[in-house]
Write a protein that holds these residues in place. Structure first.
Motif, PDB file in Angstrom:
ATOM      1  N   TYR A   1       0.831  -1.198   0.000  1.00  0.00           N
ATOM      2  CA  TYR A   1       0.000   0.000   0.000  1.00  0.00           C
ATOM      3  C   TYR A   1       0.873   1.260   0.000  1.00  0.00           C
ATOM      4  CZ  TYR A   1      -3.189   3.678   1.331  1.00  0.00           C
ATOM      5  OH  TYR A   1      -3.894   4.865   1.345  1.00  0.00           O
ATOM      6  N   PHE A   2       1.781   1.368   0.963  1.00  0.00           N
ATOM      7  CA  PHE A   2       2.566   2.600   1.078  1.00  0.00           C
ATOM      8  C   PHE A   2       3.570   2.768  -0.051  1.00  0.00           C
ATOM      9  CE2 PHE A   2       0.833   2.568   5.386  1.00  0.00           C
ATOM     10  CZ  PHE A   2       0.359   3.872   5.435  1.00  0.00           C
ATOM     11  N   VAL A   3       4.139   1.686  -0.541  1.00  0.00           N
ATOM     12  CA  VAL A   3       5.058   1.798  -1.680  1.00  0.00           C
ATOM     13  C   VAL A   3       4.285   2.227  -2.922  1.00  0.00           C
ATOM     14  CG1 VAL A   3       6.610   0.523  -3.215  1.00  0.00           C
ATOM     15  CG2 VAL A   3       6.766   0.211  -0.727  1.00  0.00           C
ATOM     16  N   SER A   4       3.080   1.728  -3.106  1.00  0.00           N
ATOM     17  CA  SER A   4       2.269   2.120  -4.268  1.00  0.00           C
ATOM     18  C   SER A   4       1.795   3.566  -4.159  1.00  0.00           C
ATOM     19  CB  SER A   4       1.067   1.189  -4.423  1.00  0.00           C
ATOM     20  OG  SER A   4       1.510  -0.092  -4.794  1.00  0.00           O
ATOM     21  N   ARG A   5       1.491   4.003  -2.957  1.00  0.00           N
ATOM     22  CA  ARG A   5       1.041   5.385  -2.760  1.00  0.00           C
ATOM     23  C   ARG A   5       2.181   6.383  -2.868  1.00  0.00           C
ATOM     24  NH1 ARG A   5      -3.012   7.589  -3.470  1.00  0.00           N
ATOM     25  NH2 ARG A   5      -3.031   8.877  -1.625  1.00  0.00           N
ATOM     26  N   HIS A   6       3.418   5.914  -2.599  1.00  0.00           N
ATOM     27  CA  HIS A   6       4.575   6.809  -2.589  1.00  0.00           C
ATOM     28  C   HIS A   6       5.745   6.155  -3.327  1.00  0.00           C
ATOM     29  CE1 HIS A   6       2.434   9.199   0.409  1.00  0.00           C
ATOM     30  NE2 HIS A   6       2.157   8.066   1.018  1.00  0.00           N
ATOM     31  N   PRO A   7       5.634   6.014  -4.665  1.00  0.00           N
ATOM     32  CA  PRO A   7       6.733   5.387  -5.415  1.00  0.00           C
ATOM     33  C   PRO A   7       8.048   6.129  -5.168  1.00  0.00           C
ATOM     34  CG  PRO A   7       4.810   5.707  -6.816  1.00  0.00           C
ATOM     35  CD  PRO A   7       4.544   6.434  -5.524  1.00  0.00           C
ATOM     36  N   GLY A   8       9.124   5.377  -4.974  1.00  0.00           N
ATOM     37  CA  GLY A   8      10.419   5.968  -4.684  1.00  0.00           C
ATOM     38  C   GLY A   8      10.644   6.151  -3.192  1.00  0.00           C
TER      39      GLY A   8
ATOM     40  N   GLU B   1      21.125   5.029  -0.614  1.00  0.00           N
ATOM     41  CA  GLU B   1      19.675   5.026  -0.393  1.00  0.00           C
ATOM     42  C   GLU B   1      19.060   3.812  -1.062  1.00  0.00           C
ATOM     43  OE1 GLU B   1      18.654   9.802  -0.409  1.00  0.00           O
ATOM     44  OE2 GLU B   1      18.146   8.582  -2.134  1.00  0.00           O
ATOM     45  N   ARG B   2      18.086   3.227  -0.382  1.00  0.00           N
ATOM     46  CA  ARG B   2      17.321   2.146  -0.995  1.00  0.00           C
ATOM     47  C   ARG B   2      15.903   2.668  -1.210  1.00  0.00           C
ATOM     48  NH1 ARG B   2      17.354  -3.115   2.101  1.00  0.00           N
ATOM     49  NH2 ARG B   2      16.919  -1.769   3.849  1.00  0.00           N
ATOM     50  N   ARG B   3      15.548   2.821  -2.477  1.00  0.00           N
ATOM     51  CA  ARG B   3      14.225   3.346  -2.821  1.00  0.00           C
ATOM     52  C   ARG B   3      13.353   2.212  -3.346  1.00  0.00           C
ATOM     53  NH1 ARG B   3      13.387   8.721  -2.499  1.00  0.00           N
ATOM     54  NH2 ARG B   3      15.256   9.967  -2.087  1.00  0.00           N
ATOM     55  N   LEU B   4      12.079   2.278  -2.984  1.00  0.00           N
ATOM     56  CA  LEU B   4      11.140   1.210  -3.322  1.00  0.00           C
ATOM     57  C   LEU B   4      10.097   1.701  -4.323  1.00  0.00           C
ATOM     58  CD1 LEU B   4      10.598  -0.044   0.324  1.00  0.00           C
ATOM     59  CD2 LEU B   4      12.149  -0.992  -1.406  1.00  0.00           C
ATOM     60  N   TYR B   5       9.817   0.847  -5.298  1.00  0.00           N
ATOM     61  CA  TYR B   5       8.837   1.154  -6.342  1.00  0.00           C
ATOM     62  C   TYR B   5       7.932  -0.053  -6.534  1.00  0.00           C
ATOM     63  CZ  TYR B   5      12.069   4.922  -7.491  1.00  0.00           C
ATOM     64  OH  TYR B   5      12.868   6.028  -7.427  1.00  0.00           O
TER      65      TYR B   5
ATOM     66  N   LEU C   1      -2.019  -5.189  -7.407  1.00  0.00           N
ATOM     67  CA  LEU C   1      -2.361  -5.796  -6.118  1.00  0.00           C
ATOM     68  C   LEU C   1      -2.843  -4.727  -5.145  1.00  0.00           C
ATOM     69  CD1 LEU C   1      -2.504  -8.146  -4.116  1.00  0.00           C
ATOM     70  CD2 LEU C   1      -0.056  -7.777  -3.654  1.00  0.00           C
ATOM     71  N   SER C   2      -2.136  -3.617  -5.072  1.00  0.00           N
ATOM     72  CA  SER C   2      -2.529  -2.541  -4.174  1.00  0.00           C
ATOM     73  C   SER C   2      -3.943  -2.041  -4.479  1.00  0.00           C
ATOM     74  CB  SER C   2      -1.531  -1.386  -4.286  1.00  0.00           C
ATOM     75  OG  SER C   2      -1.913  -0.328  -3.450  1.00  0.00           O
ATOM     76  N   LEU C   3      -4.242  -1.873  -5.751  1.00  0.00           N
ATOM     77  CA  LEU C   3      -5.588  -1.421  -6.136  1.00  0.00           C
ATOM     78  C   LEU C   3      -6.645  -2.460  -5.805  1.00  0.00           C
ATOM     79  CD1 LEU C   3      -4.738   0.282  -9.550  1.00  0.00           C
ATOM     80  CD2 LEU C   3      -5.349   1.416  -7.391  1.00  0.00           C
ATOM     81  N   ALA C   4      -6.334  -3.735  -6.037  1.00  0.00           N
ATOM     82  CA  ALA C   4      -7.290  -4.807  -5.738  1.00  0.00           C
ATOM     83  C   ALA C   4      -7.578  -4.868  -4.234  1.00  0.00           C
ATOM     84  CB  ALA C   4      -6.752  -6.148  -6.230  1.00  0.00           C
ATOM     85  N   LEU C   5      -6.582  -4.578  -3.410  1.00  0.00           N
ATOM     86  CA  LEU C   5      -6.769  -4.599  -1.962  1.00  0.00           C
ATOM     87  C   LEU C   5      -7.498  -3.354  -1.467  1.00  0.00           C
ATOM     88  CD1 LEU C   5      -3.213  -5.867  -0.950  1.00  0.00           C
ATOM     89  CD2 LEU C   5      -5.318  -7.220  -1.077  1.00  0.00           C
ATOM     90  N   SER C   6      -7.258  -2.232  -2.104  1.00  0.00           N
ATOM     91  CA  SER C   6      -7.855  -0.963  -1.667  1.00  0.00           C
ATOM     92  C   SER C   6      -9.296  -0.779  -2.127  1.00  0.00           C
ATOM     93  CB  SER C   6      -7.015   0.218  -2.168  1.00  0.00           C
ATOM     94  OG  SER C   6      -5.745   0.205  -1.569  1.00  0.00           O
TER      95      SER C   6
END
Length: 165
Positions: free
Chosen positions: A58-65, A106-110, A118-123
């Protein structure tokens, strides 16, 4: 059958005035949370994942990078707690991790496309549940609900980070 003795390592609890506790609202929160997460839980169970995966996706999808350090702060968990879940999501192709453009440490997540889906299906079922609960509310009452939820945020800073995502 003899009663078990009280464990010696339990911390003493402070005296509490039970009459000051709003048990009705607490129970409403328990049941609302149980039902709010039930739809995503069912989807996640089908793919061998759980709530910890949901929060990360959820949070990685809402805040890419999003930086790993910021995700740790957002979830208020330890690195060890995040490590297993994040590795599973990366290995499963839902999240990718990249070094920062300016600072390679830095380790950035996308989210990958699969992670975003998946994030959309869960939300979606959660959003529908919220919309249904608010459909008869006036715009002012909807704002009051959001303000109430904002005021509920925050945790006791004296507590250590959680051990589970």
């Amino acid at each position: 059958m003899a009663a078990k003795p009280v464990r010696k390592d339990q911390l003493p609890m402070p005296a509490v005035d039970e009459s000051r506790i709003d048990f009705e609202t607490i129970e409403l929160f328990f049941f609302a949370y149980r039902d709010f997460i039930s739809d995503p839980d069912a989807i996640l169970a089908r793919i061998g994942m759980g709530r910890a995966h949901h929060r990360v996706v959820y949070f990685v999808s809402r805040h890419p990078g999003l930086m790993v350090s910021d995700l740790l702060e957002t979830l208020q968990i330890t690195k060890q707690s995040l490590s297993r879940v994040l590795k599973h999501l990366i290995d499963s192709g839902y999240i990718r991790q990249m070094a920062g453009a300016k600072d390679r440490r830095e380790r950035r997540l996308y989210p990958t496309l699969a992670g975003r889906e998946l994030s959309l299906a869960l939300s979606e079922p959660q959003s529908l549940r919220i919309a249904h609960a608010m459909e008869d509310l006036t715009p002012g009452n909807r704002e009051a609900v959001k303000e109430f939820l904002k005021k509920m945020r925050g945790r006791d800073e004296s507590l250590p980070p959680a051990d589970d995502v």
